[in-house]
Write a protein that holds these residues in place. Sequence first.
Motif, PDB file in Angstrom:
ATOM      1  N   ASP A  37      37.615  44.706  30.559  1.00  0.00           N
ATOM      2  CA  ASP A  37      36.544  45.690  30.563  1.00  0.00           C
ATOM      3  C   ASP A  37      35.224  44.978  30.248  1.00  0.00           C
ATOM      4  O   ASP A  37      34.755  44.983  29.106  1.00  0.00           O
ATOM      5  CB  ASP A  37      36.845  46.786  29.542  1.00  0.00           C
ATOM      6  N   HIS A  38      34.656  44.355  31.298  1.00  0.00           N
ATOM      7  CA  HIS A  38      33.455  43.545  31.090  1.00  0.00           C
ATOM      8  C   HIS A  38      32.657  43.472  32.392  1.00  0.00           C
ATOM      9  O   HIS A  38      33.242  43.463  33.478  1.00  0.00           O
ATOM     10  CB  HIS A  38      33.853  42.133  30.639  1.00  0.00           C
ATOM     11  N   PRO A  39      31.327  43.387  32.295  1.00  0.00           N
ATOM     12  CA  PRO A  39      30.509  43.319  33.515  1.00  0.00           C
ATOM     13  C   PRO A  39      30.707  42.043  34.331  1.00  0.00           C
ATOM     14  O   PRO A  39      30.367  42.012  35.515  1.00  0.00           O
ATOM     15  CB  PRO A  39      29.065  43.408  33.012  1.00  0.00           C
ATOM     16  N   THR A  40      31.277  40.992  33.734  1.00  0.00           N
ATOM     17  CA  THR A  40      31.476  39.748  34.489  1.00  0.00           C
ATOM     18  C   THR A  40      32.814  39.690  35.210  1.00  0.00           C
ATOM     19  O   THR A  40      33.066  38.753  35.976  1.00  0.00           O
ATOM     20  CB  THR A  40      31.358  38.514  33.576  1.00  0.00           C
ATOM     21  N   THR A  41      33.684  40.670  34.988  1.00  0.00           N
ATOM     22  CA  THR A  41      34.962  40.714  35.694  1.00  0.00           C
ATOM     23  C   THR A  41      34.679  40.926  37.174  1.00  0.00           C
ATOM     24  O   THR A  41      33.819  41.717  37.543  1.00  0.00           O
ATOM     25  CB  THR A  41      35.830  41.851  35.141  1.00  0.00           C
ATOM     26  N   LEU A  42      35.397  40.187  38.036  1.00  0.00           N
ATOM     27  CA  LEU A  42      35.159  40.357  39.471  1.00  0.00           C
ATOM     28  C   LEU A  42      36.456  40.368  40.251  1.00  0.00           C
ATOM     29  O   LEU A  42      37.479  39.865  39.816  1.00  0.00           O
ATOM     30  CB  LEU A  42      34.208  39.300  40.017  1.00  0.00           C
ATOM     31  N   ARG A  43      36.349  40.990  41.431  1.00  0.00           N
ATOM     32  CA  ARG A  43      37.481  41.054  42.356  1.00  0.00           C
ATOM     33  C   ARG A  43      36.947  40.944  43.772  1.00  0.00           C
ATOM     34  O   ARG A  43      36.160  41.775  44.214  1.00  0.00           O
ATOM     35  CB  ARG A  43      38.249  42.374  42.200  1.00  0.00           C
ATOM     36  N   TYR A  44      37.359  39.882  44.460  1.00  0.00           N
ATOM     37  CA  TYR A  44      37.071  39.741  45.884  1.00  0.00           C
ATOM     38  C   TYR A  44      38.286  40.259  46.632  1.00  0.00           C
ATOM     39  O   TYR A  44      39.384  39.756  46.452  1.00  0.00           O
ATOM     40  CB  TYR A  44      36.818  38.287  46.264  1.00  0.00           C
ATOM     41  N   GLY A  45      38.102  41.278  47.460  1.00  0.00           N
ATOM     42  CA  GLY A  45      39.199  41.871  48.191  1.00  0.00           C
ATOM     43  C   GLY A  45      39.131  41.541  49.666  1.00  0.00           C
ATOM     44  O   GLY A  45      38.293  40.751  50.107  1.00  0.00           O
ATOM     45  N   VAL A 100      49.970  37.725  56.355  1.00  0.00           N
ATOM     46  CA  VAL A 100      50.403  37.398  55.004  1.00  0.00           C
ATOM     47  C   VAL A 100      49.184  37.498  54.093  1.00  0.00           C
ATOM     48  O   VAL A 100      48.096  37.031  54.430  1.00  0.00           O
ATOM     49  CB  VAL A 100      51.079  36.003  54.922  1.00  0.00           C
ATOM     50  N   GLY A 101      49.392  38.169  52.969  1.00  0.00           N
ATOM     51  CA  GLY A 101      48.325  38.287  51.988  1.00  0.00           C
ATOM     52  C   GLY A 101      48.434  37.172  50.964  1.00  0.00           C
ATOM     53  O   GLY A 101      49.518  36.660  50.689  1.00  0.00           O
ATOM     54  N   ARG A 102      47.270  36.823  50.438  1.00  0.00           N
ATOM     55  CA  ARG A 102      47.210  35.821  49.376  1.00  0.00           C
ATOM     56  C   ARG A 102      46.462  36.443  48.204  1.00  0.00           C
ATOM     57  O   ARG A 102      45.422  37.072  48.391  1.00  0.00           O
ATOM     58  CB  ARG A 102      46.486  34.569  49.855  1.00  0.00           C
ATOM     59  N   GLN A 103      47.004  36.266  47.022  1.00  0.00           N
ATOM     60  CA  GLN A 103      46.401  36.847  45.833  1.00  0.00           C
ATOM     61  C   GLN A 103      46.347  35.801  44.729  1.00  0.00           C
ATOM     62  O   GLN A 103      47.351  35.136  44.465  1.00  0.00           O
ATOM     63  CB  GLN A 103      47.240  38.037  45.371  1.00  0.00           C
ATOM     64  N   MET A 104      45.196  35.668  44.122  1.00  0.00           N
ATOM     65  CA  MET A 104      45.046  34.804  42.948  1.00  0.00           C
ATOM     66  C   MET A 104      44.356  35.599  41.856  1.00  0.00           C
ATOM     67  O   MET A 104      43.427  36.360  42.130  1.00  0.00           O
ATOM     68  CB  MET A 104      44.243  33.550  43.270  1.00  0.00           C
ATOM     69  N   GLN A 105      44.836  35.423  40.644  1.00  0.00           N
ATOM     70  CA  GLN A 105      44.253  36.089  39.489  1.00  0.00           C
ATOM     71  C   GLN A 105      44.066  35.077  38.373  1.00  0.00           C
ATOM     72  O   GLN A 105      44.951  34.257  38.121  1.00  0.00           O
ATOM     73  CB  GLN A 105      45.180  37.195  38.971  1.00  0.00           C
ATOM     74  N   THR A 106      42.939  35.169  37.710  1.00  0.00           N
ATOM     75  CA  THR A 106      42.685  34.412  36.497  1.00  0.00           C
ATOM     76  C   THR A 106      42.883  35.363  35.328  1.00  0.00           C
ATOM     77  O   THR A 106      42.262  36.432  35.282  1.00  0.00           O
ATOM     78  CB  THR A 106      41.255  33.848  36.490  1.00  0.00           C
ATOM     79  N   TRP A 107      43.774  34.995  34.423  1.00  0.00           N
ATOM     80  CA  TRP A 107      44.118  35.816  33.266  1.00  0.00           C
ATOM     81  C   TRP A 107      43.600  35.160  31.994  1.00  0.00           C
ATOM     82  O   TRP A 107      43.644  33.930  31.861  1.00  0.00           O
ATOM     83  CB  TRP A 107      45.625  35.970  33.151  1.00  0.00           C
ATOM     84  N   ALA A 119      39.788  38.019  40.291  1.00  0.00           N
ATOM     85  CA  ALA A 119      40.874  38.178  41.255  1.00  0.00           C
ATOM     86  C   ALA A 119      40.335  37.963  42.665  1.00  0.00           C
ATOM     87  O   ALA A 119      39.169  38.257  42.945  1.00  0.00           O
ATOM     88  CB  ALA A 119      41.489  39.566  41.138  1.00  0.00           C
ATOM     89  N   HIS A 120      41.205  37.454  43.519  1.00  0.00           N
ATOM     90  CA  HIS A 120      40.853  37.250  44.927  1.00  0.00           C
ATOM     91  C   HIS A 120      42.052  37.647  45.772  1.00  0.00           C
ATOM     92  O   HIS A 120      43.171  37.214  45.512  1.00  0.00           O
ATOM     93  CB  HIS A 120      40.503  35.781  45.184  1.00  0.00           C
ATOM     94  N   VAL A 121      41.798  38.464  46.783  1.00  0.00           N
ATOM     95  CA  VAL A 121      42.835  38.897  47.715  1.00  0.00           C
ATOM     96  C   VAL A 121      42.332  38.642  49.117  1.00  0.00           C
ATOM     97  O   VAL A 121      41.188  38.979  49.444  1.00  0.00           O
ATOM     98  CB  VAL A 121      43.154  40.402  47.546  1.00  0.00           C
ATOM     99  N   SER A 122      43.147  38.015  49.948  1.00  0.00           N
ATOM    100  CA  SER A 122      42.777  37.796  51.342  1.00  0.00           C
ATOM    101  C   SER A 122      44.009  37.929  52.218  1.00  0.00           C
ATOM    102  O   SER A 122      45.140  37.839  51.744  1.00  0.00           O
ATOM    103  CB  SER A 122      42.119  36.422  51.528  1.00  0.00           C
ATOM    104  N   LEU A 123      43.765  38.148  53.485  1.00  0.00           N
ATOM    105  CA  LEU A 123      44.841  38.358  54.458  1.00  0.00           C
ATOM    106  C   LEU A 123      44.621  37.389  55.620  1.00  0.00           C
ATOM    107  O   LEU A 123      43.496  37.267  56.113  1.00  0.00           O
ATOM    108  CB  LEU A 123      44.789  39.805  54.964  1.00  0.00           C
ATOM    109  N   ILE A 124      45.680  36.677  56.007  1.00  0.00           N
ATOM    110  CA  ILE A 124      45.602  35.752  57.129  1.00  0.00           C
ATOM    111  C   ILE A 124      46.744  36.021  58.090  1.00  0.00           C
ATOM    112  O   ILE A 124      47.700  36.727  57.751  1.00  0.00           O
ATOM    113  CB  ILE A 124      45.642  34.268  56.651  1.00  0.00           C
ATOM    114  N   ASP A 125      46.657  35.439  59.280  1.00  0.00           N
ATOM    115  CA  ASP A 125      47.777  35.502  60.207  1.00  0.00           C
ATOM    116  C   ASP A 125      48.956  34.750  59.597  1.00  0.00           C
ATOM    117  O   ASP A 125      48.778  33.717  58.952  1.00  0.00           O
ATOM    118  CB  ASP A 125      47.408  34.865  61.544  1.00  0.00           C
TER     119      ASP A 125
END
Length: 129
Positions: A37-45, A100-107, A119-125
């Motif tokens: 719960d912070h303004p610097t948290t980000l998610r690229y979808g 295929v989706g790719r997901q990375m998260q920094t915890w 977090a980053h989520v992307s979709l590729i062939d």
Amino acid sequence: MDINLPDVLAEVEAAFARYEQALVGNDVAGLDALFWDHPTTLRYGGGENLYGIEAIRAFRAARSPAGLARSLDGTQITTYGRDFAVASTLFRRATTPGKVGRQMQTWMRTPQGWKVVAAHVSLIDEPTG
């Protein structure tokens, strides 16, 4: 630097499992609880760039609950010391054949427990061969 201390790795694996259950079940409150719960948290979808927890919350609240079921493959969680980890996984959905989706998260460990800070989520062939 201690990599993958067994107790820390188990904690992050459990947090990642809670995230996956909340995601496929469209448990918006559960997902929200797992992001810092912070303004610097980000998610690229796949089609959005969300800066700050409020943008992430708004996206989750507006997201359709249809077609969220998925299977994971190649999940790798690595912890660094006692307070930092990265989780990476591939995923496939019946609703997106040939992709295929790719997901990375920094915890990060916080006083409230493990939280996703990026977090980053992307979709590729689907790769061939």
